[in-house]
Design a protein around this motif. Sequence first.
Motif, short mmCIF file in Angstrom:
data_model
loop_
_atom_site.label_atom_id
_atom_site.label_comp_id
_atom_site.label_asym_id
_atom_site.label_seq_id
_atom_site.Cartn_x
_atom_site.Cartn_y
_atom_site.Cartn_z
N LYS A 172 0.83 -1.20 0.00
CA LYS A 172 0.00 0.00 0.00
C LYS A 172 0.87 1.26 0.00
O LYS A 172 0.59 2.22 -0.73
CB LYS A 172 -0.92 -0.01 1.21
N GLU A 175 2.33 1.76 -3.48
CA GLU A 175 1.38 2.35 -4.43
C GLU A 175 1.21 3.85 -4.18
O GLU A 175 1.12 4.64 -5.13
CB GLU A 175 0.04 1.64 -4.33
N ARG A 176 1.18 4.26 -2.92
CA ARG A 176 1.04 5.68 -2.62
C ARG A 176 2.26 6.46 -3.08
O ARG A 176 2.15 7.58 -3.58
CB ARG A 176 0.84 5.87 -1.12
N LEU A 178 4.23 5.67 -5.61
CA LEU A 178 4.23 5.72 -7.08
C LEU A 178 3.22 6.75 -7.60
O LEU A 178 3.43 7.33 -8.66
CB LEU A 178 3.92 4.34 -7.65
N ARG A 179 2.14 6.94 -6.88
CA ARG A 179 1.13 7.92 -7.32
C ARG A 179 1.51 9.36 -6.95
O ARG A 179 0.86 10.29 -7.40
CB ARG A 179 -0.22 7.59 -6.69
N GLU A 180 2.55 9.54 -6.13
CA GLU A 180 2.91 10.88 -5.66
C GLU A 180 3.79 11.57 -6.71
O GLU A 180 4.79 11.03 -7.17
CB GLU A 180 3.67 10.76 -4.33
N ASP A 181 3.38 12.79 -7.10
CA ASP A 181 4.15 13.57 -8.07
C ASP A 181 5.28 14.36 -7.42
O ASP A 181 6.31 14.60 -8.05
CB ASP A 181 3.22 14.53 -8.82
N ALA A 186 7.06 12.04 -1.66
CA ALA A 186 7.37 10.62 -1.84
C ALA A 186 8.44 10.16 -0.86
O ALA A 186 8.34 9.08 -0.27
CB ALA A 186 7.82 10.37 -3.28
#
Length: 481
Positions: A172, A175-176, A178-181, A186
């Motif tokens: 989890k 995934e968070r 990887l979704r953070e720009d 990150a």
Amino acid sequence: MLFTHLADDLFRPLASPSRAFNAALLLHLHRRVMGASVEPIRKGELLAAIGDFAAGWTLGQIADDEAIPVDPVERRSALYRRFTESGWLVERRERYVPVVDFDPEARLLLEELSRIERGETRSYGGAVLDVLGSLESAVANPGERSEALSNAAKAAHTFLGHVRSLAGSMRKIEERILREDDLRAAFRLYFEDFVERHLISDYRTLHTRFNPFRFRSAIVREAGQALRDSLLIRALADSLLREGRAPDLAAAERAVRLDLAEILAVFEGLDRHLEVVDDIVARMERRIAAAVRYMDRPDSLGIERTAAALRAVGAAPEPPDLPAGLSLLRPPIGEAHLYGPRQRRAPVTVEAMPELVLDPAIEAFVNAKAEFRRRTTVTPETIVAFLEVKLGRAPAIRGSDIPVADVDEFVIFQRLREIDVLFDGHLMERYALSRAEGRVSNGWLECPDFTVERRGTGPETKTKPTSKTKTKTGTPAAPHA
């Protein structure tokens, strides 16, 4: 059932729009205000603590369906009513003084929520040693410490549940990330949520010689031997039955076997769970390292400029005049700067031990040392054998009458004057030592003469028999053979 013991509106503050503030306030009261207090806290002190905590939050964060007063005194009273009406806090009076405490069932739930909020960081070494210590205690003293076996099984089950949930929690977080720009966000997710909360505190020690799993083989060995020991299982079952933790002996033995089997299964099948954790950790480290390497703003035209410069150099009729400090053999970016992923540890190769052939001279030297040590070491057996040969059928013998034939007999003879104190006086139960007139001079030793007598043959021992030499009729027992 859980919800049969809790208040009907207990979860209302945790499901309202202000649930973040409500949860933070409950955890603050549980850890800081009422956690270390043995007695219930006074209502005035609790209201002051609520007011101090709410001062750092805005009205929008605190507000719920009902309106929140702006005045700080009225605001803390409204928050106090919110938790008393929902069942989290219970108010009563002690000697006309209002005191407040958590509801007992709500406190148990709040402790679990606090544990979840802190994260699932665990120590592999602590968990393994906890199980090993409890298991060894139960095996060493099954009659009084059978509860330790149940504690070991619970600790093993809890630890396995943590390892099982660890991989899911790490996925989890992955995934968070990887979704953070935002790279800063990150990194914060990686170090705060992944490393501090979910990664094992002594994870790095798993790959050292101080690996906490070095005790795992001892746990497997102890549990396996206990499962095969029917007498030990019976002793543990008797203890469970005597302490009232089992209805009958068959149920107690079944409970003991289940606990041992669970411990054995957990620590024998833990490797596949650790492999999943290792894969996720390696993948996360590669991605974070790549992000750190390329976190600077990329130059989109850098490759085109480098290619154009190389083409221009190759098309020149003569080599260009390059500065002295510039070398194409040592470029600014090359193989040494490339990131290499962490490799898996290579399996340990098993090699056959070479057959060692000892030198016959060394073997002869070792045997000679052992023989010398045997001939020069005086033991109770060698003294008894020497005296029995010299005494024959005689009840006593003087030292001057004992012939000494060789060095081996001399080594024993020189210690005869000390048989009353040798080996903690063990030989005095069989022989009596007394002084005699004259001196011993046999070519080996010159010393005062002495007499060695068998116990039970002299007049003194016949008139004064000890309790150790009496038979059932009260007469002296036969000499010990």
